[in-house]
Each structure stands twice: as C-alpha cells, then as structure tokens.
Design an enzyme around this catalytic site. Structure first.
Site, PDB file in Angstrom:
ATOM      1  NE  ARG A 133       6.859  -1.046  10.033  1.00  0.00           N
ATOM      2  CZ  ARG A 133       5.705  -1.065   9.372  1.00  0.00           C
ATOM      3  NH1 ARG A 133       5.583  -0.424   8.214  1.00  0.00           N
ATOM      4  NH2 ARG A 133       4.672  -1.723   9.855  1.00  0.00           N
ATOM      5  NE  ARG A 135       2.616  -5.759  11.087  1.00  0.00           N
ATOM      6  CZ  ARG A 135       3.762  -5.645  10.397  1.00  0.00           C
ATOM      7  NH1 ARG A 135       4.862  -6.221  10.849  1.00  0.00           N
ATOM      8  NH2 ARG A 135       3.806  -4.971   9.287  1.00  0.00           N
ATOM      9  CE  LYS A 141      -2.105  -1.265   3.854  1.00  0.00           C
ATOM     10  NZ  LYS A 141      -1.637  -2.635   4.168  1.00  0.00           N
ATOM     11  NE  ARG A 172      -4.123  -1.955  10.231  1.00  0.00           N
ATOM     12  CZ  ARG A 172      -3.063  -1.434   9.593  1.00  0.00           C
ATOM     13  NH1 ARG A 172      -3.034  -0.170   9.244  1.00  0.00           N
ATOM     14  NH2 ARG A 172      -2.035  -2.201   9.298  1.00  0.00           N
ATOM     15  NE  ARG A 200       7.689  -3.205   5.704  1.00  0.00           N
ATOM     16  CZ  ARG A 200       6.384  -2.930   5.671  1.00  0.00           C
ATOM     17  NH1 ARG A 200       5.837  -2.401   4.598  1.00  0.00           N
ATOM     18  NH2 ARG A 200       5.613  -3.194   6.705  1.00  0.00           N
TER      19      ARG A 200
HETATM   20  N1  LIG Z   1      -6.122   2.219  11.458  1.00  0.00           N
HETATM   21  C1  LIG Z   1      -5.407   1.667  12.445  1.00  0.00           C
HETATM   22  N2  LIG Z   1      -6.024   1.230  13.570  1.00  0.00           N
HETATM   23  C2  LIG Z   1      -5.331   0.684  14.563  1.00  0.00           C
HETATM   24  N3  LIG Z   1      -4.007   0.498  14.533  1.00  0.00           N
HETATM   25  C3  LIG Z   1      -3.328   0.916  13.445  1.00  0.00           C
HETATM   26  C4  LIG Z   1      -3.993   1.535  12.344  1.00  0.00           C
HETATM   27  N4  LIG Z   1      -3.070   1.852  11.402  1.00  0.00           N
HETATM   28  C5  LIG Z   1      -1.879   1.443  11.886  1.00  0.00           C
HETATM   29  N5  LIG Z   1      -2.029   0.879  13.109  1.00  0.00           N
HETATM   30  C6  LIG Z   1      -0.952   0.296  13.935  1.00  0.00           C
HETATM   31  O1  LIG Z   1       0.302   0.551  13.321  1.00  0.00           O
HETATM   32  C7  LIG Z   1       0.940  -0.690  12.912  1.00  0.00           C
HETATM   33  C8  LIG Z   1       1.696  -0.457  11.607  1.00  0.00           C
HETATM   34  O2  LIG Z   1       0.815  -0.004  10.617  1.00  0.00           O
HETATM   35  P1  LIG Z   1       1.218  -0.010   9.067  1.00  0.00           P
HETATM   36  O3  LIG Z   1       2.467   0.744   8.856  1.00  0.00           O
HETATM   37  O4  LIG Z   1       0.015   0.375   8.290  1.00  0.00           O
HETATM   38  O5  LIG Z   1       1.634  -1.496   8.863  1.00  0.00           O
HETATM   39  P2  LIG Z   1       1.363  -2.726   8.014  1.00  0.00           P
HETATM   40  O6  LIG Z   1       2.637  -2.936   7.292  1.00  0.00           O
HETATM   41  O7  LIG Z   1       1.095  -3.724   9.108  1.00  0.00           O
HETATM   42  O8  LIG Z   1       0.184  -2.509   7.125  1.00  0.00           O
HETATM   43  C9  LIG Z   1      -0.208  -1.704  12.860  1.00  0.00           C
HETATM   44  O9  LIG Z   1       0.249  -3.031  13.037  1.00  0.00           O
HETATM   45  C10 LIG Z   1      -1.092  -1.215  14.002  1.00  0.00           C
HETATM   46  O10 LIG Z   1      -0.588  -1.610  15.249  1.00  0.00           O
END
Ligand SMILES: Nc1ncnc2c1ncn2[C@@H]1O[C@H](COP(=O)(O)OP(=O)(O)O)[C@@H](O)[C@H]1O
Length: 190
Positions: free
Chosen positions: A134, A146, A14, A89, A128
C-alpha cells in the site's frame, strides 16, 4: 440484525479484528478501504477517482463513498448483519448510514472504537508498509496526514454515537487475541 461500526484511527487494527469478529458473529464485513483498493487494482473509474485522494492520505468525497457503501450493502441482502470498517468517517456518512439502516428497518447497534496512541500507529503503519504494497503506508508524511484527517474529520463521530448511547471504547494495544476478547465482551453485552 446486528450492525457494528468498528472505529479508530488508521492502523488501529480494525481490519485484523473484523476478520475474527465476522466469523464469530456471522456478519458481513465491509471495509471501504478494501473496496477502494479492489477498484484501484481493477482500474475501474471509481478506483481511478479514489486513488487520487488516497495517495495523498485525503478522504474520498462523501457522495462517492456513500454510493459505494449503499451498493455493497445491497449486494448482501440476506446478511445477518454487518461490520462496517472505515465507514462512516464524516458526519454526512454517519447520517447516510442511519438512513440506510432505517430503510432496512434496522439500526446501528454499536460503534466500537479501538484506542491506540499516535506514535504506535505510525510505527505499525510503517511496518505494514514494508509488506502491504500500500503506497499510503509507505510514506510517513502520508501516514501523518491520514492521522490528522482522522482527528479533524472523523474523531467527532465519537460524539455522534455517544449521543445515542452507542459508543464503546476498547484498548487497542495488546495481543490480537486479547483485543478480540475485549471486543467480544462489548458485543456479547449489547
Ligand atoms: N469512509 C471513507 N470516506 C472517505 N474516504 C475513505 C473512506 N474509507 C476509506 N477511504 C479512503 O481509503 C483510504 C484507506 O482506507 P483504509 O484502508 O480504511 O485505511 P486506514 O488504514 O487509513 O484506516 C483512506 O485513507 C481514504 O482515503
């Protein structure tokens, strides 16, 4: 305004695709993950709270996330439209986003989902993790959690947007350029 939700499991690509699409369509990209990481780096209260969830691969509580997202949208009052990445989410977040769009006399035009098999995701995220710094990418158990949270709490949003005729699935496996072309063809036909 054109407002897009870029959707898909962790590691679907994404963020990578949003970088291209925001230039091409002149949209503001809001990644909730990026905003959380910025706050963690700067050791804000929001960052410290978010970190305790993110480190486990859990979701940050809805109200915290929704308030943050609203604030990010308000910071960009002149935007031509938004690409939401990592939000919504949960159902509560999707409802909050509809309300926010309503309050701007606007709406979400489409949810575009990048579809990628789980084992490909785990491989991509571990890869990654070698360079991203991260912590949530470095540990296979956190990665698998996740993905599990995605299926348990997030994947149902496909139904939410399908019910509004706004869901579009795109094959997320292939070259970055090919996938950008696939996404663009959905956007150009909206
Ligand atoms: N909309 C959301 N609601 C709740 N937690 C979120 C949301 N967006 C991100 N997070 C938190 O931030 C973390 C990393 O998000 P993101 O960078 O989008 O990772 P991913 O690579 O898992 O899609 C998620 O695992 C979650 O803990």
């Amino acid at each position: 305004m054109t407002n897009l939700v870029l959707f898909g499991p962790p590691g679907a690509g994404k963020g990578t695709q949003a970088e291209f699409l925001k230039e091409k369509y002149n949209l503001v990209h809001i990644s909730t993950g990026d905003v959380f990481r910025f706050n963690i780096k700067n050791e804000t209260a929001l960052g410290m709270l978010a970190k305790s969830y993110i480190d486990k691969g859990a979701l940050v509580p809805d109200q915290v996330t929704i308030d943050m997202l609203n604030a990010e949208v308000e910071k960009n009052a002149d935007a031509n439209g938004f690409i939401f990445d990592g939000f919504p989410r949960t159902n509560a977040q999707a409802d909050a986003l509809d309300k926010l769009m309503d309050s701007k006399d606007s709406q979400i035009n489409a949810m575009i989902a990048l579809e990628v098999d789980d084992e490909v995701l785990v491989k991509r995220l571990l890869e990654r993790g070698k360079t991203s710094g991260r912590a949530d990418d470095a540990d296979e158990a956190v990665i698998r959690n996740r993905i599990k949270v995605y299926y348990n709490e997030t994947a149902i949003l496909k139904d939410y947007y399908t019910a509004q005729d706004k869901y579009f699935g795109v094959d997320g496996v292939g070259s970055i350029e090919d996938i950008t072309v696939r996404l663009s063809s959905v956007i150009d036909n909206l």
